[in-house]
Scaffold this motif. Structure first.
Motif, PDB file in Angstrom:
ATOM      1  N   LYS A   8      -1.579   9.064  -4.782  1.00 50.91           N
ATOM      2  CA  LYS A   8      -0.845   9.754  -3.713  1.00 50.91           C
ATOM      3  C   LYS A   8      -0.653   8.818  -2.536  1.00 50.91           C
ATOM      4  O   LYS A   8      -1.590   8.474  -1.827  1.00 50.91           O
ATOM      5  CB  LYS A   8      -1.614  11.007  -3.264  1.00 50.91           C
ATOM      6  N   SER A   9       0.566   8.397  -2.314  1.00 49.47           N
ATOM      7  CA  SER A   9       0.899   7.598  -1.144  1.00 49.47           C
ATOM      8  C   SER A   9       1.788   8.428  -0.249  1.00 49.47           C
ATOM      9  O   SER A   9       2.109   9.565  -0.546  1.00 49.47           O
ATOM     10  CB  SER A   9       1.639   6.323  -1.565  1.00 49.47           C
ATOM     11  N   GLU A 340       2.263 -10.543   8.976  1.00 47.84           N
ATOM     12  CA  GLU A 340       3.320 -11.396   9.547  1.00 47.84           C
ATOM     13  C   GLU A 340       4.695 -11.027   9.003  1.00 47.84           C
ATOM     14  O   GLU A 340       5.712 -11.230   9.677  1.00 47.84           O
ATOM     15  CB  GLU A 340       3.022 -12.867   9.220  1.00 47.84           C
ATOM     16  N   ALA A 341       4.727 -10.467   7.804  1.00 53.56           N
ATOM     17  CA  ALA A 341       6.000 -10.057   7.194  1.00 53.56           C
ATOM     18  C   ALA A 341       6.429  -8.659   7.626  1.00 53.56           C
ATOM     19  O   ALA A 341       7.427  -8.137   7.125  1.00 53.56           O
ATOM     20  CB  ALA A 341       5.883 -10.114   5.674  1.00 53.56           C
ATOM     21  N   GLY A 342       5.656  -8.051   8.538  1.00 54.04           N
ATOM     22  CA  GLY A 342       6.028  -6.735   9.056  1.00 54.04           C
ATOM     23  C   GLY A 342       5.537  -5.576   8.221  1.00 54.04           C
ATOM     24  O   GLY A 342       6.044  -4.452   8.352  1.00 54.04           O
ATOM     25  N   LEU A 343       4.531  -5.837   7.360  1.00 57.50           N
ATOM     26  CA  LEU A 343       4.004  -4.787   6.490  1.00 57.50           C
ATOM     27  C   LEU A 343       2.661  -4.295   7.020  1.00 57.50           C
ATOM     28  O   LEU A 343       1.819  -5.093   7.438  1.00 57.50           O
ATOM     29  CB  LEU A 343       3.845  -5.300   5.062  1.00 57.50           C
ATOM     30  N   GLN A 344       2.469  -2.997   6.959  1.00 57.64           N
ATOM     31  CA  GLN A 344       1.267  -2.370   7.506  1.00 57.64           C
ATOM     32  C   GLN A 344       0.509  -1.647   6.400  1.00 57.64           C
ATOM     33  O   GLN A 344       1.110  -0.970   5.561  1.00 57.64           O
ATOM     34  CB  GLN A 344       1.674  -1.378   8.604  1.00 57.64           C
ATOM     35  N   TYR A 345      -0.809  -1.779   6.422  1.00 57.84           N
ATOM     36  CA  TYR A 345      -1.635  -1.078   5.436  1.00 57.84           C
ATOM     37  C   TYR A 345      -1.462   0.426   5.600  1.00 57.84           C
ATOM     38  O   TYR A 345      -1.477   0.948   6.716  1.00 57.84           O
ATOM     39  CB  TYR A 345      -3.100  -1.458   5.619  1.00 57.84           C
ATOM     40  N   ASN A 346      -1.326   1.121   4.452  1.00 60.65           N
ATOM     41  CA  ASN A 346      -1.137   2.566   4.487  1.00 60.65           C
ATOM     42  C   ASN A 346      -2.302   3.313   3.850  1.00 60.65           C
ATOM     43  O   ASN A 346      -2.878   4.214   4.436  1.00 60.65           O
ATOM     44  CB  ASN A 346       0.176   2.950   3.800  1.00 60.65           C
ATOM     45  N   THR A 347      -2.660   2.931   2.611  1.00 62.72           N
ATOM     46  CA  THR A 347      -3.699   3.676   1.915  1.00 62.72           C
ATOM     47  C   THR A 347      -4.195   2.888   0.713  1.00 62.72           C
ATOM     48  O   THR A 347      -3.569   1.910   0.294  1.00 62.72           O
ATOM     49  CB  THR A 347      -3.160   5.047   1.442  1.00 62.72           C
ATOM     50  N   GLY A 352      -6.142   3.023 -12.878  1.00 65.12           N
ATOM     51  CA  GLY A 352      -7.133   2.678 -13.882  1.00 65.12           C
ATOM     52  C   GLY A 352      -8.441   2.311 -13.215  1.00 65.12           C
ATOM     53  O   GLY A 352      -8.991   3.074 -12.415  1.00 65.12           O
ATOM     54  N   ASN A 353      -8.946   1.101 -13.511  1.00 67.86           N
ATOM     55  CA  ASN A 353     -10.190   0.628 -12.902  1.00 67.86           C
ATOM     56  C   ASN A 353      -9.969  -0.161 -11.617  1.00 67.86           C
ATOM     57  O   ASN A 353     -10.934  -0.593 -10.986  1.00 67.86           O
ATOM     58  CB  ASN A 353     -10.946  -0.269 -13.899  1.00 67.86           C
ATOM     59  N   GLU A 354      -8.729  -0.345 -11.248  1.00 67.78           N
ATOM     60  CA  GLU A 354      -8.400  -1.211 -10.109  1.00 67.78           C
ATOM     61  C   GLU A 354      -8.089  -0.417  -8.839  1.00 67.78           C
ATOM     62  O   GLU A 354      -7.427   0.625  -8.895  1.00 67.78           O
ATOM     63  CB  GLU A 354      -7.214  -2.108 -10.442  1.00 67.78           C
ATOM     64  N   THR A 355      -8.545  -0.955  -7.731  1.00 71.76           N
ATOM     65  CA  THR A 355      -8.152  -0.435  -6.428  1.00 71.76           C
ATOM     66  C   THR A 355      -6.866  -1.124  -6.006  1.00 71.76           C
ATOM     67  O   THR A 355      -6.727  -2.348  -6.162  1.00 71.76           O
ATOM     68  CB  THR A 355      -9.239  -0.684  -5.368  1.00 71.76           C
ATOM     69  N   VAL A 356      -5.932  -0.350  -5.490  1.00 70.68           N
ATOM     70  CA  VAL A 356      -4.633  -0.887  -5.075  1.00 70.68           C
ATOM     71  C   VAL A 356      -4.433  -0.595  -3.597  1.00 70.68           C
ATOM     72  O   VAL A 356      -4.483   0.563  -3.169  1.00 70.68           O
ATOM     73  CB  VAL A 356      -3.483  -0.264  -5.896  1.00 70.68           C
ATOM     74  N   GLN A 357      -4.234  -1.632  -2.826  1.00 72.05           N
ATOM     75  CA  GLN A 357      -3.906  -1.464  -1.409  1.00 72.05           C
ATOM     76  C   GLN A 357      -2.391  -1.361  -1.283  1.00 72.05           C
ATOM     77  O   GLN A 357      -1.658  -2.216  -1.782  1.00 72.05           O
ATOM     78  CB  GLN A 357      -4.428  -2.648  -0.593  1.00 72.05           C
TER      79      GLN A 357
END
Length: 362
Positions: A8-9, A340-347, A352-357
């Motif tokens: 869920k993003s 620097e590219a203008g991207l902001q962390y959201n969630t 699967g077994n991986e965490t995705v930022q």
């Protein structure tokens, strides 16, 4: 969006509403519930209707939903037409009902007849529309035609949620180029490849399923020629059901692509950019002219950095694996680079077994 795979993003949630917030907006709880249902059924068409937008419609009579419809595939019935057909199949007359529609009905002949005519023919007496259609072929004409026919029209119910759901379409209508989505998988130290062994996947099966779901939601997939030489990927959708395959795009300015690689020999559609490649903004404009509304960039890190440095990335999925490469190939893409590219962390998501930022443009 298939939230069971992608998580869920901010782009995959139909937000809930409290009674108090609904009252301040001037809509009843039942009206919000009906439009929420229209948004939910619209999701069924995700990955199947582009370049058309996702659209859902429910017909309500005497306070109850009597029929539902959605745009299911290109050339198929539009949401309003499917809902009318659904009502008739269930033995309900749509005459005198209220239509809750996520997008302004079309008023032109395309692959199907105008939805405005279908609504008028069915005897709909009121239409509640979430979002106007910015497409120049519609742009307010659908609403006006309904009003001229004596149908009561209200607009703006869950407009933000509808805009979020069909953001690729709205972005393309405004900018005439695609949203750029990047997916990059790294090991626990930020390496994208283990050069001590042959190229291979280092993430879980569940993660791969999520990647294929993401591919399904994009119109095209782009890589640099180095990815083709090193990995020989198929860049198609195999692990989730799909009615269509995305266009594969390979940036190869020096003509190095192996002629026996999978993307050239498997029968799928592939665009190889060599002498006709000038720069990334021009490429995005070209893809926009082809009605590509969402482009997925899968590698490699050099290609991704070019998109980042040009400020062309709209969202970024950074897949963090727990594996550790023996001979690492650093991605060179850090949180600082994304900032620097203008991207902001959201969630954070779980594939699967991986965490995705997940990062998105501010």
């Amino acid at each position: 969006m298939n939230t069971s795979l992608l998580g869920k993003s901010k782009h995959s949630i139909i937000q809930s509403h409290t009674q108090d917030s609904v009252q301040t907006m001037g809509w009843s709880q039942s009206e919000v519930q009906f439009m929420t249902r229209a948004l939910e059924v619209a999701e069924i068409g995700r990955g199947r209707v582009s370049p058309n937008p996702l659209v859902g419609c429910v017909l309500v009579k005497d306070g109850e939903i009597i029929a539902e419809g959605w745009h299911d595939h290109l050339g198929g019935l539009h949401a309003e037409q499917m809902a009318i057909h659904d009502a008739e199949q269930k033995g309900h007359s749509p005459n005198g009902s209220t239509a809750y529609i996520t997008l302004e009905p079309c008023n032109h002949f395309g692959r199907t007849p105008p939805c405005t005519e279908a609504l008028m023919w069915a005897g709909i007496n009121k239409a509640i529309i979430a979002h106007y259609d910015p497409n120049p072929t519609v742009r307010g004409q659908g609403i006006q035609v309904l009003k001229d026919a004596g149908i009561e029209v209200e607009t703006g119910l869950l407009e933000a949620e509808a805009a979020n759901q069909m953001r690729e379409f709205l972005y393309w209508c405004e900018h005439r180029r695609p949203i750029v989505t990047v997916k990059l998988a790294v090991d626990k130290h930020g390496s994208v490849d283990d050069r001590s062994q042959s190229a291979g996947r280092f993430t879980s099966e569940g993660c791969l399923d999520a990647v294929h779901q993401l591919r399904k939601e994009c119109d095209a997939i782009l890589v640099g020629v180095e990815t083709i030489i090193r990995d020989d990927p198929s860049l198609n959708i195999r692990r989730v059901p799909a009615e269509r395959q995305p266009l594969r795009i390979v940036i190869d300015p020096n003509g190095r692509i192996p002629q026996d690689c999978k993307v050239l020999t498997d029968g799928g559609e592939t665009m190889v950019l060599s002498e006709d490649f000038s720069n990334l903004p021009a490429l995005l404009n070209r893809l926009g002219d082809m009605e590509i509304q969402r482009l997925m960039v899968e590698g490699g890190p050099v290609t991704i950095k070019h998109f980042l440095s040009a400020g062309l990335v709209d969202e970024f999925y950074l897949v963090q694996a727990e594996s550790e490469h023996q001979t690492p190939y650093p991605s060179g893409i850090s949180i600082h680079v994304l900032d620097e590219a203008g991207l902001q962390y959201n969630t954070d998501l779980l594939w699967g077994n991986e965490t995705v930022q997940f990062f998105h443009r501010c």
